[in-house]
Design an enzyme around this catalytic site. Structure first.
Site, short mmCIF file in Angstrom:
data_model
loop_
_atom_site.label_atom_id
_atom_site.label_comp_id
_atom_site.label_asym_id
_atom_site.label_seq_id
_atom_site.Cartn_x
_atom_site.Cartn_y
_atom_site.Cartn_z
N ASP A 134 42.54 27.89 -0.60
CA ASP A 134 41.31 27.15 -0.29
C ASP A 134 40.09 28.08 -0.34
O ASP A 134 38.95 27.63 -0.21
CB ASP A 134 41.40 26.40 1.04
CG ASP A 134 41.62 27.31 2.22
OD1 ASP A 134 41.84 28.52 2.02
OD2 ASP A 134 41.57 26.82 3.37
N SER A 135 40.34 29.37 -0.60
CA SER A 135 39.23 30.28 -0.88
C SER A 135 38.43 29.79 -2.09
O SER A 135 37.30 30.24 -2.32
CB SER A 135 39.75 31.70 -1.15
OG SER A 135 40.77 31.68 -2.13
N ASP A 183 47.34 25.66 -0.84
CA ASP A 183 46.83 25.65 0.53
C ASP A 183 46.55 24.23 1.00
O ASP A 183 45.93 23.45 0.26
CB ASP A 183 45.48 26.39 0.58
CG ASP A 183 45.62 27.79 1.16
OD1 ASP A 183 46.66 28.09 1.78
OD2 ASP A 183 44.67 28.57 0.99
N LYS A 232 50.89 26.03 1.81
CA LYS A 232 50.60 27.06 2.81
C LYS A 232 49.71 26.44 3.87
O LYS A 232 48.82 25.64 3.56
CB LYS A 232 49.89 28.26 2.16
CG LYS A 232 49.45 29.33 3.19
CD LYS A 232 49.11 30.66 2.55
CE LYS A 232 47.72 30.75 1.99
NZ LYS A 232 46.63 30.55 2.97
N GLU A 287 47.66 27.53 7.77
CA GLU A 287 47.28 28.59 8.70
C GLU A 287 47.70 28.22 10.11
O GLU A 287 47.64 27.04 10.49
CB GLU A 287 45.75 28.79 8.66
CG GLU A 287 45.25 29.27 7.31
CD GLU A 287 43.73 29.45 7.28
OE1 GLU A 287 43.08 29.43 8.35
OE2 GLU A 287 43.20 29.62 6.16
N GLU A 345 47.05 38.10 7.03
CA GLU A 345 45.71 38.43 6.53
C GLU A 345 44.92 39.22 7.58
O GLU A 345 44.99 38.92 8.79
CB GLU A 345 44.94 37.15 6.16
CG GLU A 345 43.52 37.46 5.69
CD GLU A 345 42.79 36.30 5.03
OE1 GLU A 345 43.37 35.22 4.88
OE2 GLU A 345 41.60 36.51 4.67
O1 KIV Z 1 42.72 30.93 0.38
C1 KIV Z 1 43.22 31.99 -0.04
O2 KIV Z 1 42.93 32.45 -1.15
C2 KIV Z 1 44.17 32.67 0.82
C3 KIV Z 1 44.58 34.06 0.45
C4 KIV Z 1 43.45 34.99 0.59
C5 KIV Z 1 45.79 34.49 1.20
O3 KIV Z 1 44.58 32.13 1.80
#
Ligand code: KIV
Length: 290
Positions: A49-50, A88, A118, A120, A187
């Protein structure tokens, strides 16, 4: 590896089996274009989600929606054939309850063909991870610095600096591992704590700003390629300067267009060597010139 049709991909069990073994290589990808370029070299393509910050220019990952993740995730699956694709779950799509997480994860998996999701969180998300894992949804955990919680935690500083925080991180990691996650991203966590987590949990850890002792490493591809402007965080190693190269290419194109040097006959259909102007060197027309 899985054999679905003609595609052979690294699977979730392949990744889970890498604890203490061959290191896991993970890069982010948000588009088919990037996926195609990096897929041969990585084990996991993470549709992080970055992308909200890197592609869309948001200040945090919080505005990212499930629809955005599905569109980008499907693009990455189409652009790859080797890596295990993990998507994510974005902010507010899974925190409310295990059932809401199941809906979001099922939407992500059915809508993209990815292998896993994924999410968090630590102790407070263990019930959700167990709920998903028991229903056939492979989960990659994510502890330590959690970008979706920056409003609560107040920023992007490294975690685990105090004994209390270190103990909390260890408890988070163990809870997510025990709940059935197949691997764990750590992280922005001080090195000794990330190392300890890696020693004490039974699943592979994948570090970013964590420790070389982790079972694998992940970076944002645009960071590694030098495409993200400004000063990089300490944990980023830039392997290329594509941002500088792209700006230089755009500058050269602009000069060629303004000076009448592009396109040349070889860039046009049906234009011969003896074609008339504007196939000529030199400045183009100025405003008002006929
Ligand atoms: O959103 C993302 O790119 C991430 C990575 C930096 C692990 O969660």
């Amino acid at each position: 590896m899985s054999a679905i049709g003609h595609i052979r991909r690294i699977t979730v069990p392949d990744i889970a089996a890498r604890k203490g073994g061959e290191r896991i290589v993970c890069l982010t990808a948000y588009t088919a274009l990037t996926a195609r370029l990096v897929d041969p070299f990585v084990d996991i393509l993470l549709v992080g989600d970055s992308l909200g910050m890197v592609l869309y220019g948001f200040e945090t990952t919080l505005p990212v929606t499930l629809d955005m993740m599905v569109l980008h995730g499907a693009s990455v699956v189409r652009g790859s054939e080797h890596a295990c694709v993990v998507i994510d779950l974005p902010f507010a799509s899974y925190q409310r309850s295990p059932r809401s997480a199941f809906r979001a994860a099922a939407t992500a998996m059915a809508g993209t063909g990815c292998a896993a999701v994924k999410l968090e969180g630590g102790v407070e998300m263990a019930e959700t991870v167990a709920f998903l894992a028991a229903r056939g949804i492979p989960v990659l955990g994510h502890v330590g610095l959690q970008p979706q919680s920056v409003m609560k935690t107040g920023g992007y500083r490294a975690r685990g600096k105090t004994e209390k925080e270190a103990a909390r991180l260890l408890a988070d990691a163990k809870a997510i591992a025990d709940a059935g996650a197949f691997a764990l991203v750590i992280e922005g966590t001080v090195e000794p704590v990330a190392r300890r987590i890696t020693t004490e949990v039974a699943i592979p850890t994948i570090g970013i700003g964590a420790s070389p002792a982790c079972d694998g490493q992940v970076l944002v591809t645009e960071d590694l390629a030098g495409l993200t402007p400004g000063v990089s965080p300490r944990f980023v190693k830039r392997y290329a300067d594509l941002g500088r190269d792209l700006a230089a290419a755009a500058e050269s194109f602009a000069r060629d267009v303004r000076e009448g040097n592009f396109p040349q006959p070889e860039h046009c259909y049906g234009a011969g060597r003896d074609s008339p102007a504007p196939f000529r060197k030199g400045p183009g027309k100025h405003a008002g010139e006929r």
